[in-house]
Write a protein that holds these residues in place. Sequence first.
Motif, mmCIF file in Angstrom:
data_model
loop_
_atom_site.group_PDB
_atom_site.id
_atom_site.type_symbol
_atom_site.label_atom_id
_atom_site.label_comp_id
_atom_site.label_asym_id
_atom_site.label_seq_id
_atom_site.Cartn_x
_atom_site.Cartn_y
_atom_site.Cartn_z
ATOM 1 N N PRO A 80 -44.464 49.860 21.594
ATOM 2 C CA PRO A 80 -43.081 50.250 21.257
ATOM 3 C C PRO A 80 -42.354 50.866 22.450
ATOM 4 O O PRO A 80 -41.123 50.777 22.538
ATOM 5 C CB PRO A 80 -43.280 51.294 20.143
ATOM 6 C CG PRO A 80 -44.687 51.809 20.339
ATOM 7 C CD PRO A 80 -45.465 50.626 20.824
ATOM 8 N N GLU A 81 -43.077 51.481 23.381
ATOM 9 C CA GLU A 81 -42.452 52.161 24.527
ATOM 10 C C GLU A 81 -41.831 51.194 25.519
ATOM 11 O O GLU A 81 -41.111 51.613 26.438
ATOM 12 C CB GLU A 81 -43.476 53.061 25.228
ATOM 13 C CG GLU A 81 -44.433 52.384 26.193
ATOM 14 C CD GLU A 81 -45.525 51.552 25.538
ATOM 15 O OE1 GLU A 81 -46.324 50.948 26.284
ATOM 16 O OE2 GLU A 81 -45.582 51.507 24.297
ATOM 17 N N ARG A 82 -42.072 49.891 25.348
ATOM 18 C CA ARG A 82 -41.489 48.891 26.248
ATOM 19 C C ARG A 82 -40.187 48.295 25.726
ATOM 20 O O ARG A 82 -39.627 47.391 26.331
ATOM 21 C CB ARG A 82 -42.494 47.762 26.493
ATOM 22 C CG ARG A 82 -43.738 48.211 27.240
ATOM 23 C CD ARG A 82 -44.705 47.054 27.440
ATOM 24 N NE ARG A 82 -45.921 47.477 28.146
ATOM 25 C CZ ARG A 82 -46.987 46.710 28.335
ATOM 26 N NH1 ARG A 82 -46.962 45.455 27.879
ATOM 27 N NH2 ARG A 82 -48.053 47.157 28.969
ATOM 28 N N SER A 83 -39.698 48.810 24.616
ATOM 29 C CA SER A 83 -38.534 48.187 23.970
ATOM 30 C C SER A 83 -37.210 48.809 24.407
ATOM 31 O O SER A 83 -36.155 48.415 23.919
ATOM 32 C CB SER A 83 -38.673 48.291 22.442
ATOM 33 O OG SER A 83 -38.668 49.640 22.021
ATOM 34 N N TYR A 84 -37.227 49.760 25.334
ATOM 35 C CA TYR A 84 -36.004 50.428 25.792
ATOM 36 C C TYR A 84 -36.236 50.927 27.220
ATOM 37 O O TYR A 84 -37.370 51.192 27.626
ATOM 38 C CB TYR A 84 -35.666 51.627 24.887
ATOM 39 C CG TYR A 84 -36.890 52.365 24.372
ATOM 40 C CD1 TYR A 84 -37.605 53.254 25.185
ATOM 41 C CD2 TYR A 84 -37.357 52.146 23.085
ATOM 42 C CE1 TYR A 84 -38.734 53.906 24.722
ATOM 43 C CE2 TYR A 84 -38.488 52.791 22.618
ATOM 44 C CZ TYR A 84 -39.176 53.676 23.435
ATOM 45 O OH TYR A 84 -40.309 54.311 22.986
ATOM 46 N N PRO A 85 -35.169 51.046 28.010
ATOM 47 C CA PRO A 85 -35.326 51.621 29.358
ATOM 48 C C PRO A 85 -35.642 53.105 29.268
ATOM 49 O O PRO A 85 -35.139 53.807 28.375
ATOM 50 C CB PRO A 85 -33.966 51.375 30.005
ATOM 51 C CG PRO A 85 -33.020 51.232 28.877
ATOM 52 C CD PRO A 85 -33.784 50.614 27.745
ATOM 53 N N THR A 110 -46.534 62.194 21.397
ATOM 54 C CA THR A 110 -45.975 61.260 22.370
ATOM 55 C C THR A 110 -45.818 59.869 21.766
ATOM 56 O O THR A 110 -44.756 59.235 21.886
ATOM 57 C CB THR A 110 -46.877 61.206 23.617
ATOM 58 O OG1 THR A 110 -46.932 62.510 24.212
ATOM 59 C CG2 THR A 110 -46.368 60.200 24.628
ATOM 60 N N VAL A 111 -46.842 59.403 21.083
ATOM 61 C CA VAL A 111 -46.767 58.071 20.476
ATOM 62 C C VAL A 111 -45.776 58.077 19.308
ATOM 63 O O VAL A 111 -45.074 57.085 19.079
ATOM 64 C CB VAL A 111 -48.160 57.586 20.046
ATOM 65 C CG1 VAL A 111 -48.076 56.202 19.404
ATOM 66 C CG2 VAL A 111 -49.098 57.546 21.248
ATOM 67 N N MET A 112 -45.701 59.169 18.586
ATOM 68 C CA MET A 112 -44.683 59.272 17.537
ATOM 69 C C MET A 112 -43.286 59.098 18.127
ATOM 70 O O MET A 112 -42.448 58.387 17.560
ATOM 71 C CB MET A 112 -44.775 60.633 16.842
ATOM 72 C CG MET A 112 -45.944 60.778 15.889
ATOM 73 S SD MET A 112 -45.954 62.412 15.097
ATOM 74 C CE MET A 112 -44.472 62.303 14.088
ATOM 75 N N ALA A 113 -43.037 59.742 19.258
ATOM 76 C CA ALA A 113 -41.727 59.610 19.895
ATOM 77 C C ALA A 113 -41.462 58.164 20.290
ATOM 78 O O ALA A 113 -40.377 57.624 20.027
ATOM 79 C CB ALA A 113 -41.654 60.514 21.122
ATOM 80 N N PHE A 133 -38.373 53.243 19.054
ATOM 81 C CA PHE A 133 -38.408 51.813 18.741
ATOM 82 C C PHE A 133 -37.781 51.552 17.375
ATOM 83 O O PHE A 133 -36.935 50.663 17.221
ATOM 84 C CB PHE A 133 -39.849 51.308 18.771
ATOM 85 C CG PHE A 133 -40.031 49.929 18.204
ATOM 86 C CD1 PHE A 133 -39.640 48.814 18.918
ATOM 87 C CD2 PHE A 133 -40.580 49.760 16.935
ATOM 88 C CE1 PHE A 133 -39.795 47.535 18.386
ATOM 89 C CE2 PHE A 133 -40.745 48.496 16.401
ATOM 90 C CZ PHE A 133 -40.347 47.373 17.129
ATOM 91 N N ASP A 134 -38.189 52.339 16.386
ATOM 92 C CA ASP A 134 -37.719 52.152 15.013
ATOM 93 C C ASP A 134 -36.208 52.345 14.901
ATOM 94 O O ASP A 134 -35.541 51.650 14.138
ATOM 95 C CB ASP A 134 -38.450 53.140 14.095
ATOM 96 C CG ASP A 134 -38.058 52.988 12.649
ATOM 97 O OD1 ASP A 134 -38.371 51.948 12.061
ATOM 98 O OD2 ASP A 134 -37.421 53.918 12.105
ATOM 99 N N ALA A 169 -34.387 55.908 26.440
ATOM 100 C CA ALA A 169 -35.211 57.063 26.097
ATOM 101 C C ALA A 169 -35.312 57.974 27.317
ATOM 102 O O ALA A 169 -35.527 57.509 28.437
ATOM 103 C CB ALA A 169 -36.604 56.624 25.663
ATOM 104 N N VAL A 170 -35.136 59.262 27.089
ATOM 105 C CA VAL A 170 -35.312 60.284 28.117
ATOM 106 C C VAL A 170 -36.579 61.047 27.754
ATOM 107 O O VAL A 170 -36.653 61.656 26.686
ATOM 108 C CB VAL A 170 -34.107 61.231 28.185
ATOM 109 C CG1 VAL A 170 -34.331 62.317 29.238
ATOM 110 C CG2 VAL A 170 -32.826 60.454 28.490
#
Length: 438
Positions: free
Chosen positions: A35-40, A124-127, A132-133, A139-140
Amino acid sequence: MNYAESIEFLNSRIRFGIRPGTERVAALVESMGHPERSYPVLHVSGTNGKFSVAAIATSILSELGMTVGTYTSPDLGIVRERIALAGEMINEELFASVLSYLQPYIEIIEAEREDQLTYFELLTVMAFEVFFDQAVHAAVIETGLGGEYDATNVADARVAVITNVTLDHVRQFGGDLHKAAWEKAGIAKKGSVVVTGVEQDDLYELIDERAREKGAAQVVRFGREFDVRDRQVAVGGQLLSLRGLHGEYDEIFLNLFGRQQARNAGLAVAACEALVSERLDPSVLAQGLGRVRAPGRVEVVGHKPLIVCDGGHNPAAAEVVKETVREAFAYEKLILVIGMLSEKLIDEVLEVWAPVVDSFVVTAPESSRAAEPDHLVRSLLDLGVPEERMATVPQVGGALEHAIQRASDEDLVLVFGSFYTVGEARAWLRSQGVLAQA
C-alpha cells in the motif's frame, strides 16, 4: 475489533520494545500488495524539527488542494494523533477497522517468521494502509528513530528531508554524529530529492555521499540552494522572506515561534517545491504557513500566567527553546516544569536551563522509562542551583498546578523535557477547562 479491542491489541506489542530493522514491516507490506507504493512520499528524518517540518509540509500541500496523509510520532496522549488525514487525526472507527483488516496478515507473517512485530511497526503499516484506503495524493512520513533501519524506511521517498543531526539517542548512536548522519541519510532512495538543513560541513558531506550512493537525483542544502532571507518577530509568530528551490516568497506570516521554526519552514517549502516540481503559489503558501499547527512545540496553552509546552528532550532542543522563549515572549520570571526519560542527556539539558530559570518544578511522566525526580534534583544541585529554587512534585499535573499557583500573571511557566511530560500536562489542562483542543 472495536476501538477498545484494537487499542488492547496494539498495546500488547509494547513489550517487544524498539527493534531496529525493516525486515518485519517489509514482509508485512509485501503480503498486502505494498500500500505504501500507491502515493508519493515526503519522508522526514533528523534529530530535531521532524514533526514541525512534517506539519508545515502537510499544511502547504493541503492548501495546494491535495489530500495529505501524515504519520508522525510520538503522540501527546492519543495514539490516533500519529495518523492524520488533512491534518486531523483519524477517527476511532477507521483506526479499529484498519487494524482489524491487518490482523490476519499480521498473524500469518508472525507465524511464518516466528517473530513479532512491534508497536511502532504496526502503527507504521496502519498508516500506510489508511493512506491507501483513503486515496491520498501524498503522504508525509516522519521517521521514528534514525532512518536506515527505521520501520518507515520501506517507503520509497520522492523527497527525503534530513532536518539536522545533533546528540540525542545515545544508546543507538553513542556520541558519534557521523553514525547518526549515516543512518538518517538512509531514507534517500533512487531518484529522491534530498533536502537537508544539516549545518556541519563534515556531516553534510557524508549525507551528500550517502545519498548519491543510493541514487538520489539531487541533494539541496539550507543556506545554499534555499534559505530564509529575512525574519521578523511578529505578534503570534514571525514574518518570513524565503528563497526556495523554484522562487522567492516575501513577507509570509508563519504562526510558529523562533528561528528554528523559520528554518523548518524553509525546509518544508523546499521539500514541497521538490515534490510538485514547481514554484508554489505565494498566496497558497501564505495560507499554509499561517494555518499550520504544531502541538507541543513552543505551544502556548494558557495565559495569566503564560503557559508554554515543548516536548524537546536534548541539549540542542533546550538551546533552541531557550532562545525562542526569550525572543517571542515577555515575562518576569521563568518557571520550568521538567520531567525527562532516563536515557536522555539529563545533565546536559539541565546545564542549558540552570542559568536562566528562576525556579524549577521537577516531576516524572507516567512511563517506565521516566527518570526519577531525585536524579534531576541532584544534577541541578551539582550545577549550582540552590535547593530553595526547586520543588519536586511526582505527577505532571500536580507539578503544573504547583507552578501555576506560585506564578504571577506576568510569569512564564514552561513545560519541557519529554513529549510524555507535555502530553500529561495538556491532558491536565484539558481537565481544568484551560485547553479545549486535544
